[in-house]
Design a protein around this motif. Structure first.
Motif, PDB file in Angstrom:
ATOM      1  N   VAL A 410      48.675  -1.755  80.491  1.00  0.00           N
ATOM      2  CA  VAL A 410      47.591  -1.520  81.440  1.00  0.00           C
ATOM      3  C   VAL A 410      48.198  -1.312  82.822  1.00  0.00           C
ATOM      4  O   VAL A 410      49.336  -1.739  83.084  1.00  0.00           O
ATOM      5  N   PRO A 411      47.488  -0.650  83.731  1.00  0.00           N
ATOM      6  CA  PRO A 411      48.038  -0.440  85.080  1.00  0.00           C
ATOM      7  C   PRO A 411      48.201  -1.756  85.839  1.00  0.00           C
ATOM      8  O   PRO A 411      47.531  -2.744  85.562  1.00  0.00           O
ATOM      9  N   TYR A 412      49.133  -1.729  86.796  1.00  0.00           N
ATOM     10  CA  TYR A 412      49.384  -2.847  87.708  1.00  0.00           C
ATOM     11  C   TYR A 412      49.766  -4.124  86.957  1.00  0.00           C
ATOM     12  O   TYR A 412      49.292  -5.217  87.252  1.00  0.00           O
ATOM     13  N   GLY A 413      50.637  -3.961  85.950  1.00  0.00           N
ATOM     14  CA  GLY A 413      51.049  -5.123  85.170  1.00  0.00           C
ATOM     15  C   GLY A 413      51.795  -6.156  85.989  1.00  0.00           C
ATOM     16  O   GLY A 413      51.543  -7.363  85.865  1.00  0.00           O
ATOM     17  N   ASP A 433      55.136  -3.321  76.900  1.00  0.00           N
ATOM     18  CA  ASP A 433      55.585  -2.392  77.946  1.00  0.00           C
ATOM     19  C   ASP A 433      55.282  -2.900  79.351  1.00  0.00           C
ATOM     20  O   ASP A 433      55.774  -2.311  80.326  1.00  0.00           O
ATOM     21  N   ASN A 434      54.479  -3.945  79.483  1.00  0.00           N
ATOM     22  CA  ASN A 434      54.197  -4.544  80.798  1.00  0.00           C
ATOM     23  C   ASN A 434      55.084  -5.757  81.087  1.00  0.00           C
ATOM     24  O   ASN A 434      55.000  -6.336  82.164  1.00  0.00           O
ATOM     25  N   ALA A 435      55.930  -6.145  80.130  1.00  0.00           N
ATOM     26  CA  ALA A 435      56.782  -7.320  80.337  1.00  0.00           C
ATOM     27  C   ALA A 435      57.814  -7.030  81.425  1.00  0.00           C
ATOM     28  O   ALA A 435      58.427  -5.953  81.451  1.00  0.00           O
ATOM     29  N   PRO A 436      58.026  -7.956  82.367  1.00  0.00           N
ATOM     30  CA  PRO A 436      59.007  -7.724  83.451  1.00  0.00           C
ATOM     31  C   PRO A 436      60.428  -7.711  82.907  1.00  0.00           C
ATOM     32  O   PRO A 436      60.762  -8.395  81.929  1.00  0.00           O
ATOM     33  N   LYS A 438      63.102  -8.684  84.610  1.00  0.00           N
ATOM     34  CA  LYS A 438      63.781  -9.905  85.016  1.00  0.00           C
ATOM     35  C   LYS A 438      62.934 -11.110  84.647  1.00  0.00           C
ATOM     36  O   LYS A 438      61.712 -11.068  84.708  1.00  0.00           O
ATOM     37  N   LYS A 439      63.587 -12.188  84.274  1.00  0.00           N
ATOM     38  CA  LYS A 439      62.891 -13.405  83.882  1.00  0.00           C
ATOM     39  C   LYS A 439      62.224 -14.045  85.090  1.00  0.00           C
ATOM     40  O   LYS A 439      62.824 -14.155  86.165  1.00  0.00           O
ATOM     41  N   VAL A 440      60.975 -14.450  84.911  1.00  0.00           N
ATOM     42  CA  VAL A 440      60.229 -15.119  85.972  1.00  0.00           C
ATOM     43  C   VAL A 440      60.491 -16.615  85.872  1.00  0.00           C
ATOM     44  O   VAL A 440      60.285 -17.218  84.814  1.00  0.00           O
ATOM     45  N   GLN A 441      60.971 -17.190  86.971  1.00  0.00           N
ATOM     46  CA  GLN A 441      61.361 -18.590  86.961  1.00  0.00           C
ATOM     47  C   GLN A 441      60.166 -19.500  86.672  1.00  0.00           C
ATOM     48  O   GLN A 441      59.136 -19.430  87.333  1.00  0.00           O
ATOM     49  N   GLY A 442      60.325 -20.363  85.661  1.00  0.00           N
ATOM     50  CA  GLY A 442      59.307 -21.351  85.348  1.00  0.00           C
ATOM     51  C   GLY A 442      58.110 -20.805  84.604  1.00  0.00           C
ATOM     52  O   GLY A 442      57.114 -21.518  84.447  1.00  0.00           O
ATOM     53  N   VAL A 443      58.158 -19.546  84.140  1.00  0.00           N
ATOM     54  CA  VAL A 443      57.020 -18.921  83.463  1.00  0.00           C
ATOM     55  C   VAL A 443      57.497 -18.338  82.138  1.00  0.00           C
ATOM     56  O   VAL A 443      58.543 -17.671  82.066  1.00  0.00           O
ATOM     57  N   GLU A 444      56.736 -18.587  81.077  1.00  0.00           N
ATOM     58  CA  GLU A 444      57.036 -18.020  79.774  1.00  0.00           C
ATOM     59  C   GLU A 444      56.223 -16.745  79.575  1.00  0.00           C
ATOM     60  O   GLU A 444      54.992 -16.775  79.550  1.00  0.00           O
ATOM     61  N   ILE A 445      56.912 -15.616  79.462  1.00  0.00           N
ATOM     62  CA  ILE A 445      56.267 -14.329  79.229  1.00  0.00           C
ATOM     63  C   ILE A 445      56.305 -14.039  77.727  1.00  0.00           C
ATOM     64  O   ILE A 445      57.379 -14.050  77.108  1.00  0.00           O
TER      65      ILE A 445
END
Length: 459
Positions: A410-413, A433-436, A438-445
């Motif tokens: 989706v847009p603006y992921g 396809d919206n997964a960042p 780089k790993k986000v600190q303290g957040v599970e994607i």
């Protein structure tokens, strides 16, 4: 002298007919053709605006020029005094623009405009014209709202001709007309509020605004189904059309943009109704996410995109055994047709059937969500309710589900993820396809590719 005749006009598309018909041949709507009496005097509304343009520099709209010769010097937008209102308008009030504000009775249309006048008149010249209330009633409301009314210019008038004449003398920067349904144009032999009067009155005010550079706000009534009353051409001729909605929680009002030539469509602004008028809600996500400490099965937060910003809301789903032959499918705040589609996709591609279950879906807070990113949260909420397993409170989701079972981006992921992290969520379900990167600190994607991947998220 002008001749008077009866015509039949469709209130949906504005088409004219010589006799009544049950279904409009132009737009296909049923029961929208009504009889009205109108004058054959040509361009009565245009004459009303033209007579009032005397004395305005550059009021002549005739003449042909090269597009490159048009002056592109931008005039600064006027601030309404409300950040949320300015956001919905696309950044402020544009000179010469025409804004139509609709809403149910009691939603707060006149209150919002009177508060806007109170803030605008401190630095700008504003003329407030009321056709539904007396001057004493407006003064009483201004006193209740604690508005400084020393510099507010106001008039009680229902004639478009007289309003244009007054504005020509007063020369305000902003003109407010409350409401267009009670106004009338001379030369049209039909009652105020009829299709002809509303059409010609709006056309006259629009022409007046374009030629003089005065920003015009018009209040419009709505029908029982929530759409703006009058001909559809009323929405076509204005630059911006907004609706002030009162949800199930009567404390809050949502100002939603439906058309805007100077900004984003579907932008929303949130206000709280208090005893001293409307107050802005700076962080609407905090209101719509006021969840209980113990989360029940079927409840999940999601990130939707409204206009130019993300909005976090709570989605609730309930699955219950159907006691009759036909299971019920009821939605509040989202599209019921999309729910039926998701149920079919879950059955076909995830072997998850709810054919013997009544399904109820609700968006908490009375918010209306049209963003397709609600597909993944809705599927997870249905799974949670059916299995009677609550989803962790720190989990949030977004994503679109296709008919072949794939989960589409989706847009603006990235902006959605940032907003979720800002609100304290530590587990985010997103399309692959919206997964960042780089790993986000303290957040599970948790990236997901197929609708079948959702079955193992809450197990």
């Amino acid at each position: 002298m002008a001749k008077v005749k009866s015509v039949y006009i469709c209130s949906s598309c504005g088409a004219k007919f010589l006799r009544w018909q049950g279904i409009c041949p132009e737009c296909g709507e049923a029961g929208t053709i009504t009889e009205t009496v109108e004058s054959t005097a040509p361009n009565a509304g245009a004459k009303a605006a033209s007579r009032a343009l005397t004395g305005f520099a550059g009021s002549s709209g005739s003449g042909i020029t090269n597009l490159s010769a048009v002056d592109l010097t931008s005039r600064p937008r006027l601030s309404s005094g409300f950040t949320e209102f300015d956001r919905v308008l696309g950044g402020g009030i544009v000179a010469g623009s025409v804004v139509l504000i609709g809403g149910n009775p009691g939603a707060g249309k006149s209150t919002l405009l009177l508060q806007t006048v109170g803030r605008l008149c401190q630095n700008h010249k504003v003329l407030y014209v009321t056709g539904e209330e007396s001057l004493q009633q407006v003064a009483l409301r201004a006193a209740r709202l604690q508005i400084q009314s020393n510099t507010i210019r106001i008039a009680a008038e229902t004639s478009i001709d007289a309003i244009c004449d007054m504005a020509s003398v007063e020369k305000p920067e902003v003109l407010i007309v409350d409401s267009i349904q009670v106004m009338h144009v001379s030369g049209i032999e039909s009652a105020p509020g009829s299709v002809s009067q509303v059409r010609e009155g709006a056309a006259a005010l629009t022409q007046f605004a374009k030629r003089t550079g005065i920003a015009v706000f018009m209040v419009g009534h709505v029908t029982k189904d929530g759409t703006l009353a009058g001909p559809k051409i009323l929405e076509h001729c204005v630059d911006c059309s907004v609706i002030l909605e009162a949800g199930t929680d009567m404390r809050y009002r949502t100002l939603r943009c439906q058309k805007n030539r100077f900004g984003a469509v579907n932008e929303i602004g949130v206000f709280a109704m208090t005893d001293v008028g409307l107050k802005e809600v700076k962080n609407p996500s905090a209101i719509f996410l006021n969840r209980q400490e113990s989360v029940a099965p079927g409840s999940l937060a999601m990130v939707t995109w409204e206009g130019t910003r993300p909005l976090l809301v709570e989605l609730q789903a309930l699955c219950d055994i159907c006691l009759y032959s036909n299971p019920r499918r009821l939605t509040l705040g989202t599209d019921s047709n999309r729910l039926s589609m998701l149920l079919s996709v879950l059955h076909r591609h995830a072997d998850f059937s709810l054919s013997d279950q009544d399904v109820f879906v609700n968006i908490v807070g009375g918010v209306k969500v049209e963003d397709t990113s609600a597909d993944v949260p809705l599927a997870l909420a249905l799974l949670s309710s059916f299995n009677n397993r609550p989803i962790d409170k720190g989990t949030i989701a977004f994503g679109e589900i296709g008919l072949t079972g794939e989960i589409r981006p989706v847009p603006y992921g990235q902006e959605r993820i940032s907003e979720a992290v800002k609100q304290g969520f530590v587990r985010i379900v997103v399309p692959y396809d919206n997964a960042p990167r780089k790993k986000v600190q303290g957040v599970e994607i948790i990236p997901v590719k197929r609708v079948s991947d959702l079955l193992s998220i809450n197990n």
